[in-house]
Scaffold this motif. Structure first.
Motif, PDB file in Angstrom:
ATOM      1  N   UNK A 450       0.730  -1.426   0.012  1.00 46.28           N
ATOM      2  CA  UNK A 450       0.131   0.038   0.115  1.00 46.28           C
ATOM      3  C   UNK A 450       0.861   1.291  -0.071  1.00 46.28           C
ATOM      4  N   UNK A 451       0.251   2.310  -0.595  1.00 44.23           N
ATOM      5  CA  UNK A 451       0.933   3.598  -0.621  1.00 44.23           C
ATOM      6  C   UNK A 451      -0.296   4.492  -0.407  1.00 44.23           C
ATOM      7  N   UNK A 452      -0.140   5.128   0.771  1.00 44.73           N
ATOM      8  CA  UNK A 452      -1.053   6.191   1.320  1.00 44.73           C
ATOM      9  C   UNK A 452      -0.285   7.481   1.455  1.00 44.73           C
ATOM     10  N   UNK A 453      -0.059   7.990   0.337  1.00 41.02           N
ATOM     11  CA  UNK A 453       0.558   9.471   0.267  1.00 41.02           C
ATOM     12  C   UNK A 453       0.702   9.833  -1.261  1.00 41.02           C
ATOM     13  N   UNK A 454       1.294  10.739  -1.435  1.00 42.62           N
ATOM     14  CA  UNK A 454       1.035  11.649  -2.843  1.00 42.62           C
ATOM     15  C   UNK A 454       1.893  12.761  -2.833  1.00 42.62           C
TER      16      UNK A 454
END
Length: 511
Positions: A450-454
């Motif tokens: 998972x990537x919860x960023x940007x």
């Protein structure tokens, strides 16, 4: 103690003051807490991987041991449903277990070994080894919208502790009772696992000055934050203005644009509209992945989609928001959007006589109106969306190119749509941390991938994530050991590989 040093929790559903009096941690007390964290770091960072993993698991066990009393207090402070809180508690314990397993396996330290070549000509080569080491005491700020999973025992805390960093957690002032209860789980886990005093500490406060004091303390080496853009940017600026600047890993919100392509709009417009309505209103829209912006190309299918979306939103019950302040800001932003020229109210959910509620709301605008009003692309934290109707594919692609950084972007389409809109995928890779296909952005799986960023302004650190095991990399730095005596090397870098982890040895991954 003066009244300004005291604060209280309130039930957002009726504005009633809840039991319990809380006080702002004084600057002197904060200094003591940080000093304990510095002392704890000396020994905690040297704990073996199994000890840290056991500690993380014990924290989870002690949270479960708090029983329903924790959920009941959390419900009173947030108005979140008990079923939601049960799930969030499971997620909180689950991510602690995920990091425990990750640490116990051990390869995350990225050990690299280049063996010596003393006979190399024209110059000999030294023995050079590298691994990641913890950065130091970390300050973490709790989020309003996830009082368990992004709070005291949330992902920021779990990843920092997993990295070997003590944590000083600043509880969110909206749920201080919940924070205090979870902190007792840490106290018990520290005692039972023999961790040094100061490995974790909860500090409470409801002033901006208190948060600033924490970030500006010279012994704090990194900051984790989830919340508003204004709050995250303020902490980021304070951290960078220090004599020793430190990284701030702030997740600051997103409108999470959704692109619904022409063919799938014809085939599944009603189905997508129904799912969209649920995603908009889920959790009263108080998710950082709420789909607050959507793009479609104008057609007969668009009319069917809009009609269905409006019907579903109009049927949506109002919900109580987390705090009076959040409710006030949401409703003010709805009024401000309605006041803009050429903005149509497509749908508005049911009203309520309860306190601090929000009605799900969808606006419809042309691409020209959207382009002329930058505010339409900004997040309104709550159950609202701006639906943008484009005239051509070129307009859709141009809107995508002009997006700022977001946490997610979603594309609904058929295989033919995807072939026709290949450029859209390439554009969005540069704009977001997670791209979804034929789904909805609400719901963030806690897993390794998972990537919860940007990109900014959704976060201050686009190379990182606040969910998933990659989060551990925020709180470490690489150290190189050259020509070190073997007995002084960290376990992960010794020739015999006592941890049995994957390492890059002379360019080859091996155990």
């Amino acid at each position: 103690m003066s009244e300004t040093q005291k604060f209280y929790a309130f039930n957002p559903s009726n504005n009633q003051k809840l039991e319990g009096e809380f006080s702002n941690t004084t600057k002197e007390a904060l200094n003591d807490v940080v000093a304990q964290a510095v002392t704890a770091f000396d020994s905690y960072r040297k704990k073996d991987k199994n000890s840290i993993a056991d500690f993380l698991e014990k924290i989870g066990e002690e949270i479960l041991n708090l029983g329903d009393a924790l959920l009941e207090r959390c419900h009173l402070e947030t108005a979140l449903p008990m079923a939601r809180l049960q799930g969030e508690r499971g997620r909180t314990v689950g991510q602690l277990k995920l990091f425990a397993d990750f640490v116990r396996e051990g390869s995350w330290v990225d050990a690299k070994i280049e063996t010596a070549q003393p006979e190399r000509s024209p110059l000999p080569k030294s023995d050079i080894r590298q691994m990641l080491v913890p950065i130091g005491p970390v300050a973490v700020f709790g989020a309003s919208n996830f009082p368990l999973a992004f709070s005291v025992a949330g992902g920021d805390t779990a990843s920092a502790l997993a990295a070997g960093c003590p944590v000083i957690f600043k509880g969110h002032p909206a749920h201080p009772g919940t924070s205090a209860m979870v902190a007792t789980a840490f106290e018990k886990a520290i005692e039972k696992c023999g961790m040094p005093k100061g490995t974790f500490a909860l500090v409470q406060g409801n002033t901006n000055e208190f948060g600033a004091n924490l970030v500006q303390h010279s012994a704090i080496k990194a900051v984790g934050f989830t919340g508003s853009f204004a709050g995250g940017k303020a902490l980021f600026d304070l951290a960078n203005a220090r004599p020793e600047p430190i990284p701030v890993f702030a997740e600051m919100g997103s409108t999470n644009p959704v692109f619904i392509l022409p063919e799938i709009l014809k085939q599944k417009g009603r189905v997508i509209a129904a799912g969209m309505a649920v995603s908009i209103a889920q959790g009263v829209g108080q998710f950082c992945t709420n789909p607050g912006l959507a793009f479609v190309e104008k057609s007969e299918a668009t009319s069917v989609f809009s009609t269905t979306l409006a019907q579903k939103i109009n049927e949506t019950a109002a919900g109580t928001m987390l705090t009076a302040g959040i409710s006030k800001n949401y409703n003010k932003n709805i009024e401000n959007t309605l006041a803009l020229e050429n903005v149509s109210l497509l749908a508005k959910g049911q009203s309520s006589d309860l306190s601090n509620t929000a009605q799900a709301t969808v606006f419809k605008v042309s691409m020209q109106t959207y382009t002329e009003n930058a505010v339409l692309a900004e997040e309104n934290f709550g159950p609202s969306q701006v639906l943008v109707e484009a005239n051509t594919k070129a307009e859709v692609l141009e809107a995508a190119r002009n997006l700022e950084g977001h946490l997610t972007a979603t594309i609904h389409g058929t295989p033919a749509d995807f072939e026709n809109y290949k450029e859209l995928f390439s554009i969005l890779e540069l704009k977001v941390g997670r791209i979804l296909v034929n789904g909805f952005p609400t719901g963030v799986e806690v897993c390794h991938a998972m990537v919860h960023g940007g990109p900014y302004p959704s976060t201050t650190a686009p190379q990182t994530t606040s969910v998933g095991t990659l989060a551990i990399k925020r709180f470490v730095r690489p150290v190189c050991y050259q020509d070190y005596p073997s007995f002084l090397l960290p376990e992960a870098l010794k020739d015999e590989n006592p941890y049995s982890i994957w390492r890059l040895v002379d360019g080859v991954f091996t155990k």
